[in-house]
Design a protein around this motif. Structure first.
Motif, PDB file in Angstrom:
ATOM      1  N   GLU A 139       0.869  -1.178   0.000  1.00  0.00           N
ATOM      2  CA  GLU A 139       0.000   0.000   0.000  1.00  0.00           C
ATOM      3  C   GLU A 139       0.905   1.227   0.000  1.00  0.00           C
ATOM      4  OE1 GLU A 139      -3.706  -1.895   2.540  1.00  0.00           O
ATOM      5  OE2 GLU A 139      -2.063  -0.967   3.622  1.00  0.00           O
ATOM      6  N   GLY A 243      -3.025   3.170   7.567  1.00  0.00           N
ATOM      7  CA  GLY A 243      -1.582   3.090   7.366  1.00  0.00           C
ATOM      8  C   GLY A 243      -1.239   2.316   6.106  1.00  0.00           C
ATOM      9  N   HIS A 247       1.618  -6.399   3.592  1.00  0.00           N
ATOM     10  CA  HIS A 247       1.312  -7.726   4.117  1.00  0.00           C
ATOM     11  C   HIS A 247       2.094  -8.772   3.332  1.00  0.00           C
ATOM     12  CE1 HIS A 247      -2.880  -5.877   5.210  1.00  0.00           C
ATOM     13  NE2 HIS A 247      -1.877  -5.299   5.826  1.00  0.00           N
ATOM     14  N   ARG A 300       1.265   2.590  13.069  1.00  0.00           N
ATOM     15  CA  ARG A 300       0.308   1.875  12.205  1.00  0.00           C
ATOM     16  C   ARG A 300      -0.298   0.657  12.895  1.00  0.00           C
ATOM     17  NH1 ARG A 300       1.979  -2.796   9.189  1.00  0.00           N
ATOM     18  NH2 ARG A 300       0.102  -3.632   8.261  1.00  0.00           N
TER      19      ARG A 300
HETATM   20  N1  GLU Z   1      -4.073  -0.503   5.517  1.00  0.00           N
HETATM   21  C1  GLU Z   1      -4.136  -1.669   6.391  1.00  0.00           C
HETATM   22  C2  GLU Z   1      -2.783  -1.881   7.050  1.00  0.00           C
HETATM   23  O1  GLU Z   1      -2.246  -0.961   7.512  1.00  0.00           O
HETATM   24  C3  GLU Z   1      -4.538  -2.900   5.628  1.00  0.00           C
HETATM   25  C4  GLU Z   1      -5.896  -2.890   5.015  1.00  0.00           C
HETATM   26  C5  GLU Z   1      -6.130  -4.199   4.308  1.00  0.00           C
HETATM   27  O2  GLU Z   1      -6.575  -5.168   4.928  1.00  0.00           O
HETATM   28  O3  GLU Z   1      -5.741  -4.288   3.135  1.00  0.00           O
HETATM   29  O4  GLU Z   1      -2.253  -2.924   7.124  1.00  0.00           O
END
Ligand code: GLU
Ligand code: MG
Length: 448
Positions: A139, A243, A247, A300
């Motif tokens: 992200e 945030g 992942h 975050r």
């Molecule tokens: N933006 C979220 C994070 O900080 C994740 C959101 C999602 O599940 O994609 O990990």
């Protein structure tokens, strides 16, 4: 001359490449390069590669001076050796190419080299006849300079189509550039934060997945810059918005068989995947020094922000540190997703450490406990305790302490890397722990 090097030479000639950037990623997760003019490339191939000061692996994110206690001093030179299989011209910088490197001390891989660490973790899996496929799911925010600060490039919320329309040119050029470099974008959507995007890429074997993360971060920032945007991967830019996670999706394989799903009940994880997940959960407080390594990372990791703030796992549970993504009915589970990861991580160190932790779970036949199918923040404190669900470290200092006590991870790092990695984390924690959120983001915004 290896045959892939013939292909590299041909590409240099046909595409008029003048500069080849030899890339390394340091203990602070910064991507750095020294470029070699192609007129002199032979010297660096036939010699020992491109030299850098050994002290490079002692630099914290704040400034270019070695961290105390790293074991590295201004004296001493090591050499980056190109992995020519990773050579690629840069679509966003005509005349430039990139190659990823392993760092050598004389004729031996250097003890502080992150890519070598990941190679060792992969080899440890191979001893059990296992290999890993992985992808970092990035992200990032697109920002526009505004006054002496910045503002989100669009006002949208999750998956709102207008974000794609307003950024279509830059997004298309990012996609083209990734594809030209062999990285396959698989999905695209506007993420929850205004100006925030997510673009998952196709998984690859573990070393290639870490390499892809370098290509991704480099490409997104460079192309966005061409369009007048700042692209930032800083984990928490705005206190009141989502945030940036990265992942980590990972699957266990034996030959061409994905072992992640239970063969009898393919909508459940296998015994191997459960033990692997248990190892990750057991080591997670210490692992976070690798997977969420910056002081900003901990802004975050909060309950109710889908960032994995508790040591638990669940099917499709976006508040669990490990989510098992659920495929459509009748299709087997394919992978585990560790949410407690962000894009400031050095992907070689983060993925290597996760593999080591997972293998420890297999080695010791650990159990991850029952899946948690609700928001762990909604469980009463006593119930969380009874189930062994713990809140993860709330700042970098706590993660450093956990790593200092994690002999499995320290042994896997081996003494040199353990020492320099911890020295850099400690220097960042000491140097940044008292910064306000705004001061911290100003410092980091364009480093990651
Ligand atoms: N933006 C979220 C994070 O900080 C994740 C959101 C999602 O599940 O994609 O990990
Ligand atoms: Mg997301």
């Amino acid at each position: 001359m290896p045959s892939d090097l013939n292909a590299v030479v041909a590409t240099i000639q046909t595409q008029g490449i003048r500069w080849v950037r030899f890339i390394w990623t340091d203990n602070a997760g910064l991507i750095r390069a020294k470029a070699v003019h192609t007129a002199f490339l032979d010297d660096y191939l036939k010699g020992d590669g491109v030299g850098i000061a050994a002290a490079q692996q002692a630099l914290p994110v704040m400034y270019d001076a070695p961290s105390a206690g790293s074991g590295l001093t201004p004296a001493g030179e090591v050499h980056m050796r190109a992995d020519w299989a990773t050579f690629t011209p840069l679509p966003y910088a005509p005349g430039h190419a990139r190659v990823l490197t392993d760092i050598y001390d004389g004729d031996r891989p250097w003890g502080h080299c992150p890519r070598t660490f990941l190679r060792r973790a992969i080899a440890q899996g191979a001893e059990r006849d296992l290999h890993f496929m992985a992808a970092f799911e990035n992200e990032f925010y697109l920002l526009e300079p505004e006054g002496d600060g910045w503002a989100p490039a669009d006002p949208t919320v999750f998956a709102q189509t207008f974000a794609l329309d307003s950024a279509v040119d830059v997004i298309d050029e990012i996609s083209d550039a990734l594809e030209d470099q062999g990285v396959v974008p698989e999905m695209l959507y506007s993420e929850s934060g205004s100006g925030q995007f997510e673009m998952p890429v196709r998984y690859a074997d573990a070393l290639a997945a870490a390499d892809q993360q370098i290509v991704f971060r480099e490409t997104v920032r460079a192309v966005a810059n061409d369009y007048g945007f700042i692209a930032s991967f800083v984990p928490k830019i705005f206190a009141d918005k989502a945030g940036n996670g990265a992942h980590l999706h990972i699957s266990l394989w034996q030959g061409d068989r994905n072992l992640t799903a239970d063969p009898e009940h393919p909508d459940a994880i296998s015994a191997e995947a459960a033990a692997f997940a248990a190892g990750i959960l057991r080591h997670l407080p210490a692992l976070m020094a690798f997977t969420t390594p910056s002081t900003n990372s901990y802004r975050r990791i909060l309950p109710r922000f889908w960032s994995g703030a508790y040591t638990c796992w669940g099917y499709g549970n976006r508040e669990a540190a490990i989510r098992v993504p659920q495929p459509p009915a009748g299709r087997p589970i394919t992978n585990l997703e560790l949410k407690t990861v962000d894009p400031t991580c050095n992907p070689y160190l983060a993925l290597g450490a996760v593999i080591v932790a997972g293998l420890d779970g297999l080695e010791k036949d650990m159990s991850p406990g029952d899946p948690v199918q609700m928001d762990p923040a909604d469980l009463p404190e006593e119930e969380r305790e009874a189930k062994g669900i713990r809140r993860l470290p709330e700042n970098l200092g706590q993660a450093i302490q956990a790593l200092e006590q994690d002999q499995v991870l320290l042994d896997a790092l081996e003494p040199d890397l353990a020492r320099s990695f911890l020295a850099v984390r400690r220097a960042e924690w000491e140097g940044m722990k008292d910064l306000s959120h705004e001061e911290e983001v100003r410092l980091l915004l364009e480093r990651y």
